[in-house]
Enzyme design. Sequence first.
Site, PDB file in Angstrom:
ATOM      1  CD  GLU A 180      -2.959  -1.224   2.209  1.00 51.66           C
ATOM      2  OE1 GLU A 180      -4.155  -1.509   1.964  1.00 51.66           O
ATOM      3  OE2 GLU A 180      -2.543  -1.048   3.361  1.00 51.66           O
TER       4      GLU A 180
ATOM      5  CD  GLU B  96      -3.960  -6.964   2.926  1.00 52.57           C
ATOM      6  OE1 GLU B  96      -5.039  -6.405   3.234  1.00 52.57           O
ATOM      7  OE2 GLU B  96      -2.846  -6.423   3.065  1.00 52.57           O
TER       8      GLU B  96
END
Length: 1019
Positions: free
Chosen positions: A445, A509
Amino acid sequence: MAKDLENIAVLSAGRLPSRATMYPYAREEAALTFQRELSPYFKLLSGVWAFRYAESAGGFSPAEVLDTSAVETLKWDETPVPSCWQMQGYGRNQYTNIRYPFPVDPPYVPDQNPVGFYRRAFRLPAAFAGRRVHLHFDGVAGFFYVYLNGSRVGFSQGAHLPSEFDITAFLREGDNYLDVVVFQWSFASYLEDQDMWRMNGIFRDVYLTAQGPVYLADVYTRTAFEGLDGVLHITPAMAGNKDTTGYTLSAKLYGPRGQLAASGSFASLQEEMTLRVPDVTPWNCEVPALYTLVLALEGPGGLQQISPLRIGFKEVAVHDGQLWVNGVSVKLKGVNRHDFSPDRGYAVTFEEMERDVRLMKQYNINTVRTSHYPNDPRFLDLCDRYGLFVIDECDIETHGMEEVGNVSAISDDVAWQQAYLERAHRMVLRDRNHPSVIIWSLGNESGHGQNHVAMAQAIRSLDPTRPIHYEGGYDSAELDIVSRMYATLEECIRQGTQVKDARPFFQCEYAHAMGNGPGHLKDYWDAFYRYPRLIGGCVWEWADHGIRVRDEGGASHFAYGGDFGEYPHDSNFCIDGLCSPDRVPHESLKAYKWIIQPVHITAAHPEQGRITVENRHFFRDLGYLTPSWSLRVDGRAVASGALAPLYIGPGESRELELPFPERLPIPGVWSLQVSFALAQDTLWAHAGHRVAFQQFLLPDTAAAPQLPLAALPSMQTQSDGRILTVTGTDFTARFDLMKGNLCALGYQGLDLIAQGPTPNFWRAPTDNDAHAIEEMWRKAGLDRLQIRKRDCSWHYNKDGTLTVCACARLAAAACPPVADIISTYTVYGNGDIDLKVDFRPQDYLPYLPRMGVTLALDPTLENLTYLGLGPGQTYCDLKENASFGLWRSTVSQQYVDYIRPQEYGNHYDTRMLALLSPHGLGLAVIARQPFEFSARHHTDAQLEKATHNVSLERSEQVILSLDAAQGGLGSNSCGPEPLPQHRLYPKRRQLHVLLRPVHLSHGDLPAFCRALPPERDTL
């Protein structure tokens, strides 16, 4: 110092080049144990250190603190190393997911910058004499300086990466004083914005090693296969004196059983050597065969150094849209794991790491993503030994830049490129010899930019043998794997069917495991198995990140964000794991185990004992497992047997016919269970541990008996226009004609029901209901419905039964009506009450939490027996953790201890339940059609009110929920909403059960509850 903290052009000073984790030994026997403490050239400095803490660097004099002559006069506290100072009572714990906990002005940090001072005195062992001495830090959270005897050795940063310094020139005879100054914030903090508790200090081991004048500093090993043989390429890196005259390097390779597999000598200290191993045993996650490489450095005066490494022969490749290990297409059945302890924060013990690895193996997990930084190197050692694939992730996340407008701002800024490259180099050089590492990750991220492209190029130059992943880059050209987070099932299927991109698709994820959930795991895995391009995913995440705190009385509970008064924080978003903080598996982990189990069992005709066994292992046959079967009625085994080992190869299937006897005409729910358990002890579980399991419900062999109405006792009624009282042998039922419901039921002197069936469309929101889902439910008023009775009447029937029928409308203040409810009660002379509730919700509503009724029962009805899925809680999209049977529990034991209280304890597909007092009196609920239920000591209002489990109030009454249906859980705390097939849409539903007063003197409870009076509709 301040300039160093903010200078992205100078990343370290005095730090040695990064290298593989290995230790020098003096003897081969000690080296083969891999116990570094047995080496005379190793000294562990971890232990109790002197410590001082300041809220700001301006609050002390560095000269005073570092003056070794004043060591006796200064006031120091003591702290353990490894540890995090916040966990020792200094500063404040802070949890944040995205937001930086300081002003965002990279690379600058606040002047109010907490700092910790560590001091450790040591003396060198005799064996260190005349050798170079290196000081090694496995992990320091914060920018840190190293001083020895008052002189600066250097500085470093990169919390989860090792730092090593040559301190030979700073040593003196006798006591040496080591000082480490750790600053909480620096430019490096902008690269370490992971979703985690923000902690600081020396949190991994510190130790000394002694090296010779010329020493083996590093080694790079690569493996390959040529037919059945293994090829090991060994590239050494020497350091120390440039004159290496008289030095030689040799290698021995020992096999998995300790046998000498190969050996050889290097032509020179700078050249690569190749060893060939005939009939090599490959390493994989199922059979982690490890070889031991022993490198011996001889020099003037004899043996100088012996260093061992564990080697696994494997090859990783990406082609044809799949991930291949040793030529086999694999699926990654994974989890994301933080290095975190509820008691020590980042300072995770070896025992805690090993517990995690054992649990993962026991629950059929084969992959770990080290989110979002390299884990302790000992964790990788464990993955090598136990057999887990590892996605090794770089210590980079800049998520907080998203809050100021551009998450890619740093990642695309060339001024930061060396900081990115350095972290990639340090990770790869440390970990590239680990066979468990199969994928490199560029971080998490941080948007995407030129620095990521440069990282990928740098990693390939250091290790071209592994593919590269980075979700932030999605399908960028420099990546070998296309990756997404929390992709919908539709998106996964689209990715699985597309053929333009030859790279595999991976969910790094998915299935956010926060609170009660996640749901729909099986739906995802059905797709992963169906489409070769879908190589699996890693559930977020392995364990809740609660911090254990204790009150004045010594009682403990787990804290989350905001509990320490910090700002900013992200509340309980850190409580999002498949295990509790102390690693108690949640029901979701139990479900995940069976969803990803490596033996897939199907049956077209299970009633005939014909099943198909598919081996979903990638590398081993099923011979290590013992198969067994059992034939059951209402969960009770009536026949069982064990089978001979099935040597079914990986990816192969076989049809079997089980030798069970002809089923007798016994009423009840018949089932066939097939299990596969370990035949022998393994490193991670004992013999008998169940690896795979499947249950099949079978057709009935006999109809349930009916109670003849003529044989039932008669009833008497009395009504005052408000209350209708029905009295029979041993029971009294009261109906509130004003409200239109059963308001009391007494049996043999015990008031079973304190509050009758009340329509309920609400549940205490789960973490996965939060945000948009909960908001739309509240907007419709589902949390505050009011009941308006429209009609209520009663009458006797010709067959001697009595019927009460009530019509009601549900609505909330300032909201249109939600639903019409028609409740029909039929009372029989033996006290049975047939309850049929017809739910007719309005079409405008969103999908719903539930459709059912809630009752309040006498507090003594504590003992619970139920026939259905159990023993754990189940929901329509999370029920693979359960099997059908007759389960016994208590209402108190139904409690699921979520750190933030929420909906819990539901049981899907129930056929019967009974709640009994200690004297055996109670209430049974028998399915006319399968229903869902929960029995607990908490109301929805109590669950909603409590922010922590320790503040949850308890209801003395038993709160019984009977549902026609409850909606799925999904994973919308960060992932998708419940899938359409698991949503409870506003369509007509019916709850149809029989309420029966019972006493244990009735004997076999399921049999007693099986005999029912005929339904009124059939009369």
